[in-house]
Design a protein around this motif. Structure first.
Motif, mmCIF file in Angstrom:
data_model
loop_
_atom_site.group_PDB
_atom_site.id
_atom_site.type_symbol
_atom_site.label_atom_id
_atom_site.label_comp_id
_atom_site.label_asym_id
_atom_site.label_seq_id
_atom_site.Cartn_x
_atom_site.Cartn_y
_atom_site.Cartn_z
ATOM 1 N N GLU A 44 0.825 -1.227 0.000
ATOM 2 C CA GLU A 44 0.000 0.000 0.000
ATOM 3 C C GLU A 44 0.854 1.271 0.000
ATOM 4 N N ASN A 45 1.967 1.253 0.759
ATOM 5 C CA ASN A 45 2.807 2.467 0.828
ATOM 6 C C ASN A 45 3.404 2.800 -0.536
ATOM 7 N N VAL A 46 3.929 1.780 -1.179
ATOM 8 C CA VAL A 46 4.599 2.000 -2.465
ATOM 9 C C VAL A 46 3.552 2.371 -3.524
ATOM 10 N N TYR A 47 2.405 1.701 -3.452
ATOM 11 C CA TYR A 47 1.345 2.000 -4.438
ATOM 12 C C TYR A 47 0.898 3.455 -4.310
ATOM 13 N N LYS A 48 0.757 3.893 -3.057
ATOM 14 C CA LYS A 48 0.291 5.269 -2.823
ATOM 15 C C LYS A 48 1.219 6.278 -3.495
ATOM 16 N N ILE A 49 2.520 6.036 -3.443
ATOM 17 C CA ILE A 49 3.473 7.023 -3.981
ATOM 18 C C ILE A 49 3.710 6.827 -5.485
ATOM 19 N N TYR A 50 3.865 5.581 -5.908
ATOM 20 C CA TYR A 50 4.298 5.355 -7.306
ATOM 21 C C TYR A 50 3.273 4.615 -8.170
ATOM 22 N N VAL A 107 10.254 -7.381 1.364
ATOM 23 C CA VAL A 107 9.081 -8.199 1.675
ATOM 24 C C VAL A 107 8.344 -8.558 0.385
ATOM 25 N N ILE A 108 8.066 -7.527 -0.413
ATOM 26 C CA ILE A 108 7.346 -7.758 -1.671
ATOM 27 C C ILE A 108 8.218 -8.562 -2.640
ATOM 28 N N GLY A 109 9.509 -8.261 -2.695
ATOM 29 C CA GLY A 109 10.405 -8.981 -3.614
ATOM 30 C C GLY A 109 10.453 -10.467 -3.300
ATOM 31 N N ASP A 110 10.606 -10.788 -2.019
ATOM 32 C CA ASP A 110 10.686 -12.208 -1.623
ATOM 33 C C ASP A 110 9.362 -12.927 -1.877
ATOM 34 N N LEU A 111 8.266 -12.254 -1.515
ATOM 35 C CA LEU A 111 6.941 -12.872 -1.664
ATOM 36 C C LEU A 111 6.576 -13.031 -3.146
ATOM 37 N N THR A 130 12.414 -1.111 -4.211
ATOM 38 C CA THR A 130 12.205 0.301 -3.861
ATOM 39 C C THR A 130 12.795 0.699 -2.512
ATOM 40 N N THR A 131 13.388 -0.240 -1.773
ATOM 41 C CA THR A 131 14.154 0.163 -0.575
ATOM 42 C C THR A 131 15.632 -0.039 -0.892
ATOM 43 N N LEU A 132 16.475 0.623 -0.096
ATOM 44 C CA LEU A 132 17.914 0.465 -0.326
ATOM 45 C C LEU A 132 18.330 -0.980 -0.095
ATOM 46 N N VAL A 136 20.239 -3.235 -3.014
ATOM 47 C CA VAL A 136 21.619 -3.732 -2.974
ATOM 48 C C VAL A 136 21.709 -5.205 -2.570
ATOM 49 N N ASP A 137 20.573 -5.769 -2.146
ATOM 50 C CA ASP A 137 20.688 -7.113 -1.588
ATOM 51 C C ASP A 137 19.580 -8.056 -2.064
ATOM 52 N N SER A 138 18.354 -7.855 -1.542
ATOM 53 C CA SER A 138 17.359 -8.927 -1.692
ATOM 54 C C SER A 138 16.869 -9.140 -3.124
ATOM 55 N N TYR A 180 18.409 4.112 6.413
ATOM 56 C CA TYR A 180 19.666 3.761 7.092
ATOM 57 C C TYR A 180 19.761 2.260 7.365
ATOM 58 N N ASP A 181 18.613 1.623 7.514
ATOM 59 C CA ASP A 181 18.598 0.170 7.650
ATOM 60 C C ASP A 181 19.324 -0.467 6.455
ATOM 61 N N GLY A 182 19.052 0.043 5.261
ATOM 62 C CA GLY A 182 19.716 -0.468 4.055
ATOM 63 C C GLY A 182 21.198 -0.141 4.037
HETATM 64 N N1 LIG Z 1 16.082 -12.538 -0.684
HETATM 65 C C1 LIG Z 1 17.138 -12.085 -0.079
HETATM 66 O O1 LIG Z 1 18.272 -12.382 -0.471
HETATM 67 C C2 LIG Z 1 16.976 -11.179 1.105
HETATM 68 C C3 LIG Z 1 18.100 -10.489 1.622
HETATM 69 C C4 LIG Z 1 17.900 -9.595 2.678
HETATM 70 C C5 LIG Z 1 16.623 -9.397 3.196
HETATM 71 N N2 LIG Z 1 15.562 -10.082 2.654
HETATM 72 C C6 LIG Z 1 14.195 -9.884 3.175
HETATM 73 O O2 LIG Z 1 13.824 -8.528 2.932
HETATM 74 C C7 LIG Z 1 12.777 -8.185 3.829
HETATM 75 C C8 LIG Z 1 13.007 -6.789 4.344
HETATM 76 O O3 LIG Z 1 12.983 -5.905 3.244
HETATM 77 P P1 LIG Z 1 12.883 -4.312 3.445
HETATM 78 O O4 LIG Z 1 13.805 -3.916 4.514
HETATM 79 O O5 LIG Z 1 12.997 -3.706 2.098
HETATM 80 O O6 LIG Z 1 11.436 -4.125 4.091
HETATM 81 P P2 LIG Z 1 9.996 -3.822 3.480
HETATM 82 O O7 LIG Z 1 9.788 -4.450 2.176
HETATM 83 O O8 LIG Z 1 9.039 -4.159 4.571
HETATM 84 O O9 LIG Z 1 10.025 -2.239 3.277
HETATM 85 C C9 LIG Z 1 10.178 -1.400 4.399
HETATM 86 C C10 LIG Z 1 9.100 -0.307 4.432
HETATM 87 O O10 LIG Z 1 9.374 0.655 3.418
HETATM 88 C C11 LIG Z 1 8.197 0.912 2.639
HETATM 89 N N3 LIG Z 1 8.685 1.308 1.303
HETATM 90 C C12 LIG Z 1 9.278 0.518 0.378
HETATM 91 N N4 LIG Z 1 9.732 1.273 -0.632
HETATM 92 C C13 LIG Z 1 9.413 2.549 -0.365
HETATM 93 C C14 LIG Z 1 9.662 3.782 -1.010
HETATM 94 N N5 LIG Z 1 10.388 3.865 -2.132
HETATM 95 N N6 LIG Z 1 9.199 4.912 -0.445
HETATM 96 C C15 LIG Z 1 8.518 4.871 0.750
HETATM 97 N N7 LIG Z 1 8.280 3.723 1.431
HETATM 98 C C16 LIG Z 1 8.734 2.583 0.884
HETATM 99 C C17 LIG Z 1 7.429 -0.366 2.705
HETATM 100 O O11 LIG Z 1 6.062 -0.164 2.440
HETATM 101 C C18 LIG Z 1 7.689 -0.817 4.148
HETATM 102 O O12 LIG Z 1 6.798 -0.149 5.006
HETATM 103 C C19 LIG Z 1 12.780 -9.248 4.915
HETATM 104 O O13 LIG Z 1 11.652 -10.067 4.754
HETATM 105 C C20 LIG Z 1 14.046 -10.042 4.660
HETATM 106 O O14 LIG Z 1 13.918 -11.403 5.034
HETATM 107 C C21 LIG Z 1 15.723 -10.944 1.632
#
Ligand SMILES: NC(=O)c1ccc[n+]([C@@H]2O[C@H](COP(=O)([O-])OP(=O)(O)OC[C@H]3O[C@@H](n4cnc5c(N)ncnc54)[C@H](O)[C@@H]3O)[C@@H](O)[C@H]2O)c1
Length: 353
Positions: A44-50, A107-111, A130-132, A136-138, A180-182
């Motif tokens: 929902e968050n990403v849909y709202k913006i993009y 989350v969305i990428g893995d699912l 769409t997250t850092l 760079v990773d998932s 910063y988490d990323g």
């Molecule tokens: N497959 C892999 O190799 C791998 C590696 C590392 C982590 N992961 C998985 O990744 C997941 C965590 O991913 P995450 O940290 O991206 O969390 P996430 O997907 O939950 O995103 C974090 C938050 O950011 C919001 N968001 C995303 N993009 C946005 C944007 N551009 N602007 C504003 N808001 C935005 C989302 O709606 C969410 O609320 C975990 O489930 C973890 O297990 C997988």
């Protein structure tokens, strides 16, 4: 725009990295794929913006477009949500010659990756992270998964996307904590493989400096991950180095029930603690843990926890599914930019107190 090619035994795909790429999705798809329908899985968050602008763009062609919009957060990456998503794809009558797009964070990428791997025994999918962390990773490396009630990522597969499209600009709308988490994963790449990246990150004066160099930084991180994935696709050897900081990190996340620290924050603490300990034990050059501490503080990341808790953490580490017969593959640094795998056991951690 920068391009990376991932070359695997049975599959090759491209990673495109650039500013504003989300505005070119339609052209990129038309140039690279033949399809009639595209299902976009997002939150929902990403849909709202993009969402709206991407929808308009895709609908301007002759393709059928369906958005599947899910609640944001880790709870969505659940095995229990799969039926709902599969049913939506069935209603949309998607076929194996169509496409699925994962538009969102990890989350969305893995699912969406897991859905793509399993629905109709496999549909082509594209990652638009769409997250850092996702950029760079998932989104790279083909690990897709969902969580069970008893643990994270317990059901999954190796299923690579056909293409990864990284638009650096979407990072601008991220909440600071998520951004910063990323950065913890970005710093990790510097620690394990690239001292120059580490020093560059240290040299920035403000977030703007960092943002201005983001395209290069993401390229560097993806390129490092590319090499590990190409050399060890199924994660039985060298690829484990990417888990630097993760043994302690996973234990911290789990210990606090995934509520107190994010994944990146937990990995940050894990990178610092393991390096402090391995320095003490003579595996790592002296002072490297201090450098890690400095860079983590610079990027708003935690580096320490109350060590009274360490006994509880040890118990959590011992329950980790990767800790088979008390053999732990520890990822330690020789020095910043140079990592190694050391076979050890839980005893390694005993002297941390
Ligand atoms: N497959 C892999 O190799 C791998 C590696 C590392 C982590 N992961 C998985 O990744 C997941 C965590 O991913 P995450 O940290 O991206 O969390 P996430 O997907 O939950 O995103 C974090 C938050 O950011 C919001 N968001 C995303 N993009 C946005 C944007 N551009 N602007 C504003 N808001 C935005 C989302 O709606 C969410 O609320 C975990 O489930 C973890 O297990 C997988």
């Amino acid at each position: 725009m920068k391009t990376l090619n991932i070359n695997l035994k049975d599959k090759n795909y491209k990673i495109l990295i650039g500013k504003g790429l989300r505005n070119k999705i339609k052209n990129i798809l038309d140039e690279n794929f033949k399809f009639k329908k595209v299902a976009i899985i997002t939150d929902e968050n990403v849909y709202k913006i993009y969402g709206k602008e991407i929808k308009q763009q895709l609908l301007s062609g002759n393709k059928k477009v369906e958005f599947i919009i899910l609640k944001p957060g880790e709870k969505t990456k659940s095995f229990n949500i799969l039926t709902e998503v599969y049913n939506k794809l069935l209603d949309f009558k998607i076929t194996r010659s169509d496409l699925i797009i994962a538009l969102g964070g990890g989350v969305i990428g893995d699912l969406a990756g897991f859905v793509s791997a399993t629905f109709l025994r496999g549909i082509k999918f594209i990652q638009i992270p769409t997250t850092l962390l996702a950029q760079v990773d998932s989104s790279i490396g083909g690990k897709v998964a969902v969580d069970l009630d008893k643990g994270k990522n317990l059901v999954g597969a190796f299923y690579h996307p056909e293409l990864v499209i990284i638009d650096v600009d979407v990072l601008n709308s991220l909440d600071n904590r998520v951004f910063y988490d990323g950065m913890a994963e970005v710093i990790k790449y510097g620690c394990i493989r690239d001292e120059k990246l580490f020093n560059t990150l240290m040299s920035f004066n403000c977030k703007n400096d960092l943002i201005n160099s983001m395209e290069d930084i993401i390229y560097t991180c993806c390129d490092i991950k590319r090499q590990f994935v190409e050399n060890d696709e199924k994660d039985t050897g060298e690829r484990m180095i990417l888990n630097f900081g993760h043994t302690i990190g996973h234990a911290i996340e789990k210990y606090y029930n995934y509520e107190k620290y994010t994944h990146g924050e937990s990995v940050a603490i894990g990178m610092y603690l393991i390096t402090k300990l391995s320095e003490y034990k003579g595996y790592t050059d002296i002072n490297e843990s201090n450098k890690i501490k400095k860079i983590l503080i610079k990027y708003n990341l935690p580096c320490d926890i109350n060590l009274e808790k360490f006994d509880d953490l040890l118990e959590t580490i011992s329950l980790d599914k990767k800790n088979l017969d008390n053999v732990l593959n520890l990822i330690l640094l020789n020095k910043i930019g140079d990592a190694k795998i050391v076979k050890s056991s839980l005893e390694f951690f005993q002297e941390v107190k």
